[in-house]
Write a protein that holds these residues in place. Structure first.
Motif, PDB file in Angstrom:
ATOM      1  N   PRO A  12     -12.936 -27.709 -72.091  1.00  0.00           N
ATOM      2  CA  PRO A  12     -11.647 -28.239 -71.476  1.00  0.00           C
ATOM      3  C   PRO A  12     -11.358 -29.690 -71.380  1.00  0.00           C
ATOM      4  N   GLY A  13     -12.450 -30.347 -71.528  1.00  0.00           N
ATOM      5  CA  GLY A  13     -12.476 -31.748 -71.435  1.00  0.00           C
ATOM      6  C   GLY A  13     -11.909 -32.511 -72.638  1.00  0.00           C
ATOM      7  N   PHE A  14     -12.075 -31.720 -73.845  1.00  0.00           N
ATOM      8  CA  PHE A  14     -11.603 -32.263 -75.058  1.00  0.00           C
ATOM      9  C   PHE A  14     -10.180 -32.013 -75.172  1.00  0.00           C
ATOM     10  N   VAL A  15      -9.603 -30.915 -74.479  1.00  0.00           N
ATOM     11  CA  VAL A  15      -8.026 -30.515 -74.696  1.00  0.00           C
ATOM     12  C   VAL A  15      -7.510 -31.618 -73.533  1.00  0.00           C
ATOM     13  N   LEU A  16      -8.184 -31.914 -72.443  1.00  0.00           N
ATOM     14  CA  LEU A  16      -7.467 -32.951 -71.497  1.00  0.00           C
ATOM     15  C   LEU A  16      -7.346 -34.328 -72.021  1.00  0.00           C
ATOM     16  N   ARG A  17      -8.593 -34.444 -73.085  1.00  0.00           N
ATOM     17  CA  ARG A  17      -8.334 -35.770 -73.762  1.00  0.00           C
ATOM     18  C   ARG A  17      -6.854 -35.902 -74.528  1.00  0.00           C
ATOM     19  N   GLU A  18      -6.594 -34.924 -75.087  1.00  0.00           N
ATOM     20  CA  GLU A  18      -5.182 -34.890 -75.774  1.00  0.00           C
ATOM     21  C   GLU A  18      -3.909 -34.716 -74.734  1.00  0.00           C
ATOM     22  N   TYR A  19      -4.132 -34.074 -73.635  1.00  0.00           N
ATOM     23  CA  TYR A  19      -3.158 -34.257 -72.718  1.00  0.00           C
ATOM     24  C   TYR A  19      -3.017 -35.707 -72.244  1.00  0.00           C
ATOM     25  N   MET A  20      -3.986 -36.537 -72.122  1.00  0.00           N
ATOM     26  CA  MET A  20      -3.973 -37.758 -71.499  1.00  0.00           C
ATOM     27  C   MET A  20      -3.198 -38.827 -72.436  1.00  0.00           C
ATOM     28  N   GLY A  21      -3.121 -38.344 -73.945  1.00  0.00           N
ATOM     29  CA  GLY A  21      -2.446 -39.263 -74.748  1.00  0.00           C
ATOM     30  C   GLY A  21      -3.013 -40.715 -74.645  1.00  0.00           C
ATOM     31  N   ASN A  22      -2.016 -41.779 -74.378  1.00  0.00           N
ATOM     32  CA  ASN A  22      -2.626 -43.133 -74.510  1.00  0.00           C
ATOM     33  C   ASN A  22      -2.889 -43.554 -72.899  1.00  0.00           C
ATOM     34  N   ILE A  23      -3.122 -42.851 -71.973  1.00  0.00           N
ATOM     35  CA  ILE A  23      -3.590 -43.285 -70.573  1.00  0.00           C
ATOM     36  C   ILE A  23      -5.010 -43.367 -70.878  1.00  0.00           C
ATOM     37  N   ASP A  24      -5.399 -44.463 -70.494  1.00  0.00           N
ATOM     38  CA  ASP A  24      -6.981 -44.980 -70.473  1.00  0.00           C
ATOM     39  C   ASP A  24      -7.909 -44.028 -69.328  1.00  0.00           C
ATOM     40  N   VAL A  25      -9.303 -44.032 -69.436  1.00  0.00           N
ATOM     41  CA  VAL A  25      -9.955 -43.190 -68.718  1.00  0.00           C
ATOM     42  C   VAL A  25      -9.994 -43.904 -67.142  1.00  0.00           C
ATOM     43  N   HIS A  33      -7.703 -39.618 -58.085  1.00  0.00           N
ATOM     44  CA  HIS A  33      -8.650 -39.991 -57.075  1.00  0.00           C
ATOM     45  C   HIS A  33      -9.878 -39.418 -57.343  1.00  0.00           C
ATOM     46  N   ILE A  34     -10.613 -39.697 -58.542  1.00  0.00           N
ATOM     47  CA  ILE A  34     -11.903 -39.551 -58.976  1.00  0.00           C
ATOM     48  C   ILE A  34     -12.627 -40.744 -59.639  1.00  0.00           C
ATOM     49  N   SER A  35     -13.831 -40.747 -59.590  1.00  0.00           N
ATOM     50  CA  SER A  35     -14.621 -41.718 -60.283  1.00  0.00           C
ATOM     51  C   SER A  35     -14.166 -41.747 -61.744  1.00  0.00           C
ATOM     52  N   ARG A  36     -14.346 -42.716 -62.410  1.00  0.00           N
ATOM     53  CA  ARG A  36     -14.471 -42.946 -63.845  1.00  0.00           C
ATOM     54  C   ARG A  36     -15.538 -42.374 -64.501  1.00  0.00           C
ATOM     55  N   ILE A  37     -16.690 -42.236 -63.982  1.00  0.00           N
ATOM     56  CA  ILE A  37     -17.842 -41.609 -64.303  1.00  0.00           C
ATOM     57  C   ILE A  37     -17.623 -39.858 -64.257  1.00  0.00           C
ATOM     58  N   THR A  38     -16.904 -39.291 -63.295  1.00  0.00           N
ATOM     59  CA  THR A  38     -16.723 -38.021 -63.120  1.00  0.00           C
ATOM     60  C   THR A  38     -15.581 -37.838 -64.416  1.00  0.00           C
TER      61      THR A  38
END
Length: 95
Positions: A12-25, A33-38
């Motif tokens: 699901p992380g790969f799908v989430l990446r697509e949902y994020m579009g141009n939003i950076d990590v 409200h989570i860490s960038r590492i998480t």
């Protein structure tokens, strides 16, 4: 394999990446409200999406939380089925 079960479903992380579009990590992690590492671990398939994260993603992306939770469960089940396990006989509870 159940009819509704996908063959080798994506993490699901790969799908989430697509949902994020141009939003950076960093921005997305801050928004959730989570860490960038998480978030990076989820996006790279190194960590799963928990029930709590499913709720956060549902709020942030306007999706139903079960979308993320069910996708993770399908991924986990497929992965588990690929591993060798002992043969377990059906329990006869009527004895």
């Amino acid at each position: 394999m159940a009819k509704s079960e996908m063959f080798n479903p994506p993490h699901p992380g790969f799908v989430l990446r697509e949902y994020m579009g141009n939003i950076d990590v960093t921005a997305m992690a801050r928004h959730l409200h989570i860490s960038r590492i998480t978030l990076s671990r989820i996006l790279n398939g190194a960590s799963g999406i928990s029930a709590e994260m499913s709720l956060r993603l549902g709020d942030a992306l306007g999706t139903h939380p079960s979308f993320w939770y069910d996708m993770q469960a399908s991924f986990d089940m497929w992965q588990a089925r690929q591993k060798k396990r002992p043969r377990i006989e059906r329990l006869n509870a009527a004895a």
